[in-house]
Design an enzyme around this catalytic site. Structure first.
Site, PDB file in Angstrom:
ATOM      1  N   GLU A 114       0.858  -1.176   0.000  1.00  0.00           N
ATOM      2  CA  GLU A 114       0.000   0.000   0.000  1.00  0.00           C
ATOM      3  C   GLU A 114       0.895   1.226   0.000  1.00  0.00           C
ATOM      4  O   GLU A 114       1.927   1.235   0.673  1.00  0.00           O
ATOM      5  CB  GLU A 114      -0.899   0.060   1.250  1.00  0.00           C
ATOM      6  CG  GLU A 114      -2.091  -0.870   1.206  1.00  0.00           C
ATOM      7  CD  GLU A 114      -1.765  -2.250   1.735  1.00  0.00           C
ATOM      8  OE1 GLU A 114      -0.697  -2.406   2.367  1.00  0.00           O
ATOM      9  OE2 GLU A 114      -2.567  -3.180   1.516  1.00  0.00           O
ATOM     10  N   TYR A 126       7.923   1.974  -7.416  1.00  0.00           N
ATOM     11  CA  TYR A 126       7.266   0.666  -7.501  1.00  0.00           C
ATOM     12  C   TYR A 126       6.863   0.342  -8.941  1.00  0.00           C
ATOM     13  O   TYR A 126       6.991  -0.799  -9.384  1.00  0.00           O
ATOM     14  CB  TYR A 126       6.034   0.631  -6.592  1.00  0.00           C
ATOM     15  CG  TYR A 126       6.336   0.818  -5.122  1.00  0.00           C
ATOM     16  CD1 TYR A 126       7.397   0.166  -4.514  1.00  0.00           C
ATOM     17  CD2 TYR A 126       5.546   1.646  -4.324  1.00  0.00           C
ATOM     18  CE1 TYR A 126       7.670   0.336  -3.159  1.00  0.00           C
ATOM     19  CE2 TYR A 126       5.811   1.820  -2.968  1.00  0.00           C
ATOM     20  CZ  TYR A 126       6.875   1.164  -2.394  1.00  0.00           C
ATOM     21  OH  TYR A 126       7.148   1.319  -1.060  1.00  0.00           O
TER      22      TYR A 126
HETATM   23  N1  COA Z   1      10.237  11.480  -8.345  1.00  0.00           N
HETATM   24  C1  COA Z   1       9.931  10.620  -9.340  1.00  0.00           C
HETATM   25  N2  COA Z   1      10.391   9.336  -9.391  1.00  0.00           N
HETATM   26  C2  COA Z   1      11.199   8.935  -8.390  1.00  0.00           C
HETATM   27  C3  COA Z   1      11.566   9.771  -7.318  1.00  0.00           C
HETATM   28  C4  COA Z   1      11.066  11.109  -7.333  1.00  0.00           C
HETATM   29  N3  COA Z   1      11.358  11.999  -6.351  1.00  0.00           N
HETATM   30  N4  COA Z   1      12.372   9.097  -6.464  1.00  0.00           N
HETATM   31  C5  COA Z   1      12.499   7.847  -6.980  1.00  0.00           C
HETATM   32  N5  COA Z   1      11.800   7.756  -8.152  1.00  0.00           N
HETATM   33  C6  COA Z   1      11.658   6.569  -8.996  1.00  0.00           C
HETATM   34  C7  COA Z   1      12.418   6.758 -10.299  1.00  0.00           C
HETATM   35  O1  COA Z   1      11.795   5.956 -11.298  1.00  0.00           O
HETATM   36  C8  COA Z   1      13.788   6.208  -9.947  1.00  0.00           C
HETATM   37  O2  COA Z   1      14.537   5.812 -11.064  1.00  0.00           O
HETATM   38  P1  COA Z   1      15.490   6.913 -11.789  1.00  0.00           P
HETATM   39  O3  COA Z   1      16.268   7.596 -10.723  1.00  0.00           O
HETATM   40  O4  COA Z   1      16.312   6.072 -12.722  1.00  0.00           O
HETATM   41  O5  COA Z   1      14.558   7.847 -12.485  1.00  0.00           O
HETATM   42  C9  COA Z   1      13.404   4.984  -9.129  1.00  0.00           C
HETATM   43  O6  COA Z   1      12.286   5.444  -8.349  1.00  0.00           O
HETATM   44  C10 COA Z   1      14.514   4.450  -8.237  1.00  0.00           C
HETATM   45  O7  COA Z   1      15.012   5.541  -7.462  1.00  0.00           O
HETATM   46  P2  COA Z   1      16.007   5.321  -6.235  1.00  0.00           P
HETATM   47  O8  COA Z   1      17.127   6.305  -6.368  1.00  0.00           O
HETATM   48  O9  COA Z   1      16.386   3.903  -6.096  1.00  0.00           O
HETATM   49  O10 COA Z   1      15.038   5.760  -5.019  1.00  0.00           O
HETATM   50  P3  COA Z   1      15.512   6.423  -3.652  1.00  0.00           P
HETATM   51  O11 COA Z   1      16.711   5.714  -3.141  1.00  0.00           O
HETATM   52  O12 COA Z   1      15.593   7.873  -3.832  1.00  0.00           O
HETATM   53  O13 COA Z   1      14.276   6.081  -2.673  1.00  0.00           O
HETATM   54  C11 COA Z   1      12.044   6.372  -1.805  1.00  0.00           C
HETATM   55  C12 COA Z   1      12.912   6.250  -3.069  1.00  0.00           C
HETATM   56  C13 COA Z   1      10.570   6.431  -2.217  1.00  0.00           C
HETATM   57  C14 COA Z   1      12.258   5.130  -0.911  1.00  0.00           C
HETATM   58  C15 COA Z   1      12.479   7.654  -1.051  1.00  0.00           C
HETATM   59  O14 COA Z   1      12.037   8.787  -1.787  1.00  0.00           O
HETATM   60  C16 COA Z   1      11.958   7.783   0.375  1.00  0.00           C
HETATM   61  O15 COA Z   1      12.603   7.353   1.336  1.00  0.00           O
HETATM   62  N6  COA Z   1      10.757   8.381   0.541  1.00  0.00           N
HETATM   63  C17 COA Z   1      10.189   8.578   1.885  1.00  0.00           C
HETATM   64  C18 COA Z   1       9.681   7.274   2.444  1.00  0.00           C
HETATM   65  C19 COA Z   1       8.562   6.692   1.612  1.00  0.00           C
HETATM   66  O16 COA Z   1       7.706   7.408   1.119  1.00  0.00           O
HETATM   67  N7  COA Z   1       8.578   5.349   1.453  1.00  0.00           N
HETATM   68  C20 COA Z   1       7.558   4.629   0.736  1.00  0.00           C
HETATM   69  C21 COA Z   1       6.412   4.331   1.633  1.00  0.00           C
HETATM   70  S1  COA Z   1       5.273   3.248   0.835  1.00  0.00           S
END
Ligand code: COA
Length: 155
Positions: A114, A126
């Protein structure tokens, strides 16, 4: 894909304080709210991995973590978070890769989760990993926000 020198390993007790700090900033706290000292062993289905780097003093720092459950042939992502200053460097992607490999090894057939409808970074993450939006769960979160229920079929 990225130049950051991080590694991913199983979470242990010594990581809990850092994970609590990270989840307090990023997520609905689970570890921080846990009343149990055995938070790592309470749920036999739970799997926890941390992404770490070494700081300039040589100390290991937790910069991301994933918490998921493997229950027979299905899995659920409970939490994933990356520290703000290390975002967009492939860490969440690497954490999902480790989870996907473990799911494959355990013959998991579907992975569910979710996510808040307005959490664009997570939804994008995702979708990139192959999850599809299946339905909306209304008022799923304590603050009244709806959740998108996403599923990935594997194996
Ligand atoms: N906007 C759009 N797409 C994004 C994004 C952003 N701010 N951040 C990640 N993505 C997508 C992209 O497709 C990205 O691939 P790309 O960099 O080649 O375009 C892909 O995710 C992988 O990114 P990655 O660098 O591995 O992600 P991250 O290490 O920055 O972590 C989260 C992503 C969501 C875990 C991070 O933003 C976070 O900790 N958010 C707060 C906690 C949260 O919301 N967790 C999910 C709860 S369900």
């Amino acid at each position: 894909m990225n130049n950051l020198d991080f590694k991913i390993r199983k979470m242990n007790e010594g990581d809990i304080a850092q994970v609590v700090l990270l989840e307090k900033k990023a997520l609905t706290p689970f570890f921080a709210n846990s009343k149990s000292k055995d938070v790592l062993s309470d749920n036999p289905f739970a799997r926890l991995k941390v992404a770490t780097i070494q700081n300039e003093k040589g100390n290991e720092i937790v910069i991301g973590f994933i918490h998921y459950w493997i229950t027979f042939d299905s899995a659920t992502i409970a939490q994933i978070a990356v520290q703000s200053e290390f975002k967009r460097q492939g860490i969440a992607n690497a954490l999902l890769k480790v989870m996907n490999e473990e799911c494959s090894f355990n013959n998991v057939r579907s992975i569910t989760l979710e996510v808040k409808v307005d959490n664009i970074p997570a939804i994008s993450l995702y979708e990139k990993d192959g999850f599809k939006k299946v339905s909306i769960k209304e008022h799923y979160y304590e603050d009244g926000t709806d959740a998108i229920y996403m599923v990935k079929e594997v194996n």
